[in-house]
Scaffold this motif. Structure first.
Motif, mmCIF file in Angstrom:
data_model
loop_
_atom_site.group_PDB
_atom_site.id
_atom_site.type_symbol
_atom_site.label_atom_id
_atom_site.label_comp_id
_atom_site.label_asym_id
_atom_site.label_seq_id
_atom_site.Cartn_x
_atom_site.Cartn_y
_atom_site.Cartn_z
ATOM 1 N N LEU A 98 -7.118 -3.395 -7.591
ATOM 2 C CA LEU A 98 -6.244 -3.642 -6.805
ATOM 3 C C LEU A 98 -6.314 -3.022 -5.301
ATOM 4 N N GLU A 99 -6.805 -1.768 -5.303
ATOM 5 C CA GLU A 99 -6.901 -1.025 -4.169
ATOM 6 C C GLU A 99 -8.193 -1.517 -3.447
ATOM 7 N N GLN A 122 -7.066 -4.500 -1.710
ATOM 8 C CA GLN A 122 -6.170 -4.372 -0.575
ATOM 9 C C GLN A 122 -7.148 -4.016 0.585
ATOM 10 N N SER A 123 -8.171 -3.100 0.314
ATOM 11 C CA SER A 123 -8.879 -2.672 1.350
ATOM 12 C C SER A 123 -9.527 -3.581 1.991
ATOM 13 N N ASP A 145 -8.829 -6.904 2.153
ATOM 14 C CA ASP A 145 -7.858 -7.659 3.039
ATOM 15 C C ASP A 145 -7.560 -7.028 4.210
ATOM 16 N N GLU A 146 -7.597 -5.857 4.480
ATOM 17 C CA GLU A 146 -7.470 -5.023 5.801
ATOM 18 C C GLU A 146 -8.696 -4.820 6.502
#
Length: 109
Positions: free
Chosen positions: A87-88, A91-92, A94-95
Motif C-alpha cells: 500500500l505504501e 502511494q509513493s 502515485d506521488e
C-alpha cells in the motif's frame, strides 16, 4: 510475460517462499528483496536498505528477476506486513512522476 515487480513479490509471499530475489530494471539499476517464510525481511537498492529500498525496487519498470543463491541472510530491516508495504509503495509511486512503461519484468529464474 506481463508480471510486475509487485506481482512477483506477492506471488512469492503468498506461496510462503524463502528466497532472495534480484530485480534488474530496464535502465540497469538493481535491487534485492529477501523473503523468509512469505515475509519480506530485507531489501537493498544501491546505498539504501529496508523499506526505502523496497519502495525503489517496486517502482522499477521493465527488466528481469533472478533468484539469488545466498548462503547468508542479511539482518532483518523490514518488519511491516506485506499489505502495508505494498500500500505504501503504491502511494509513493502515485506521488512520483509518471512512466510510460508497462512495468513488466522477465523471469530468468
Amino acid at each position: 510475460n506481463n508480471l510486475t515487480v509487485v506481482d512477483i513479490i506477492q506471488l512469492k509471499c503468498l506461496s510462503q517462499a524463502t528466497e532472495a530475489l534480484e530485480f534488474r530494471g530496464s535502465s540497469g539499476e538493481s535491487g534485492q528483496v529477501f523473503i523468509l517464510d512469505g515475509n519480506i525481511t530485507h531489501a537493498a537498492y544501491g546505498e539504501l536498505s529496508g523499506v526505502q529500498a523496497f519502495y525503489r525496487i517496486t517502482a522499477m519498470k521493465g527488466g528481469s528477476v533472478n533468484q539469488l543463491r545466498q548462503s547468508t541472510v542479511p539482518p532483518r530491516t523490514i518488519f511491516d506486513p506485506l499489505q502495508k508495504l505494498l500500500l505504501e509503495a503504491a502511494q509513493s509511486m502515485d506521488e512520483a512522476p509518471g512512466d510510460s512503461g508497462d512495468g513488466s519484468v522477465d523471469r530468468a529464474a
